[in-house]
Design a protein around this motif. Structure first.
Motif, PDB file in Angstrom:
ATOM      1  N   HIS A  69       0.836  -1.193   0.000  1.00  0.00           N
ATOM      2  CA  HIS A  69       0.000   0.000   0.000  1.00  0.00           C
ATOM      3  C   HIS A  69       0.877   1.251   0.000  1.00  0.00           C
ATOM      4  O   HIS A  69       2.037   1.200   0.375  1.00  0.00           O
ATOM      5  N   ASP A  70       0.307   2.323  -0.444  1.00  0.00           N
ATOM      6  CA  ASP A  70       0.912   3.657  -0.385  1.00  0.00           C
ATOM      7  C   ASP A  70       2.098   3.846  -1.324  1.00  0.00           C
ATOM      8  O   ASP A  70       3.105   4.452  -0.961  1.00  0.00           O
ATOM      9  N   ILE A  71       1.952   3.361  -2.555  1.00  0.00           N
ATOM     10  CA  ILE A  71       3.003   3.537  -3.561  1.00  0.00           C
ATOM     11  C   ILE A  71       3.220   5.019  -3.878  1.00  0.00           C
ATOM     12  O   ILE A  71       4.250   5.379  -4.447  1.00  0.00           O
ATOM     13  N   HIS A  72       2.302   5.891  -3.469  1.00  0.00           N
ATOM     14  CA  HIS A  72       2.471   7.327  -3.706  1.00  0.00           C
ATOM     15  C   HIS A  72       3.470   7.955  -2.725  1.00  0.00           C
ATOM     16  O   HIS A  72       3.899   9.079  -2.936  1.00  0.00           O
ATOM     17  N   PHE A  73       3.870   7.226  -1.668  1.00  0.00           N
ATOM     18  CA  PHE A  73       4.935   7.714  -0.783  1.00  0.00           C
ATOM     19  C   PHE A  73       6.260   7.561  -1.546  1.00  0.00           C
ATOM     20  O   PHE A  73       6.569   6.460  -2.027  1.00  0.00           O
ATOM     21  N   ASP A  94      -6.497   3.198  -4.738  1.00  0.00           N
ATOM     22  CA  ASP A  94      -6.104   3.365  -3.343  1.00  0.00           C
ATOM     23  C   ASP A  94      -4.604   3.170  -3.126  1.00  0.00           C
ATOM     24  O   ASP A  94      -4.163   2.739  -2.068  1.00  0.00           O
ATOM     25  N   PHE A  95      -3.803   3.433  -4.163  1.00  0.00           N
ATOM     26  CA  PHE A  95      -2.345   3.410  -4.072  1.00  0.00           C
ATOM     27  C   PHE A  95      -1.780   2.025  -3.754  1.00  0.00           C
ATOM     28  O   PHE A  95      -0.726   1.906  -3.125  1.00  0.00           O
ATOM     29  N   LEU A  96      -2.475   0.978  -4.193  1.00  0.00           N
ATOM     30  CA  LEU A  96      -1.955  -0.378  -4.031  1.00  0.00           C
ATOM     31  C   LEU A  96      -0.926  -0.664  -5.115  1.00  0.00           C
ATOM     32  O   LEU A  96      -1.055  -0.220  -6.250  1.00  0.00           O
TER      33      LEU A  96
END
Length: 102
Positions: A69-73, A94-96
């Protein structure tokens, strides 16, 4: 601690089991190539993502999925791209992020 009766009992019979521990310590309790997928969403630092993926990816069988999760970080994206290569992972809602284990 584990919620599955005797340690390893649930894993041997493919029953759900909850392990409450640090992610890398919990991974030591799971047999390699015994899981269909893992979902990584813990420490979002670069080093944390690297540690978690390196600990849990071997637990996934060939053809299974490594999901996070949170590949946008930026730190998560950097670690995933270093591990799997730019463009070698799928991004979903959902940024998976997802990688099929080969």
């Amino acid at each position: 601690w584990m919620i599955c009766g005797l340690s390893g009992y649930a894993l041997a019979y493919s029953m759900p089991c909850v392990i409450k521990d640090f992610t890398t310590e919990a991974a030591k309790q799971v047999e390699d190539e015994s899981l269909d997928f893992v979902f990584i969403d813990a420490d979002h630092s670069y080093n944390g993502v690297m540690r978690d993926v390196e600990a849990w990816a071997p637990k996934v069988r060939k053809g299974g999925m490594i999901i996070g999760h949170d590949i946008h970080f930026p730190t998560v994206k950097q670690a995933v791209e270093e591990l799997y290569g730019e463009g070698n992972y799928i991004v979903e809602d959902d940024f998976l992020w997802l990688v099929e284990k080969t």
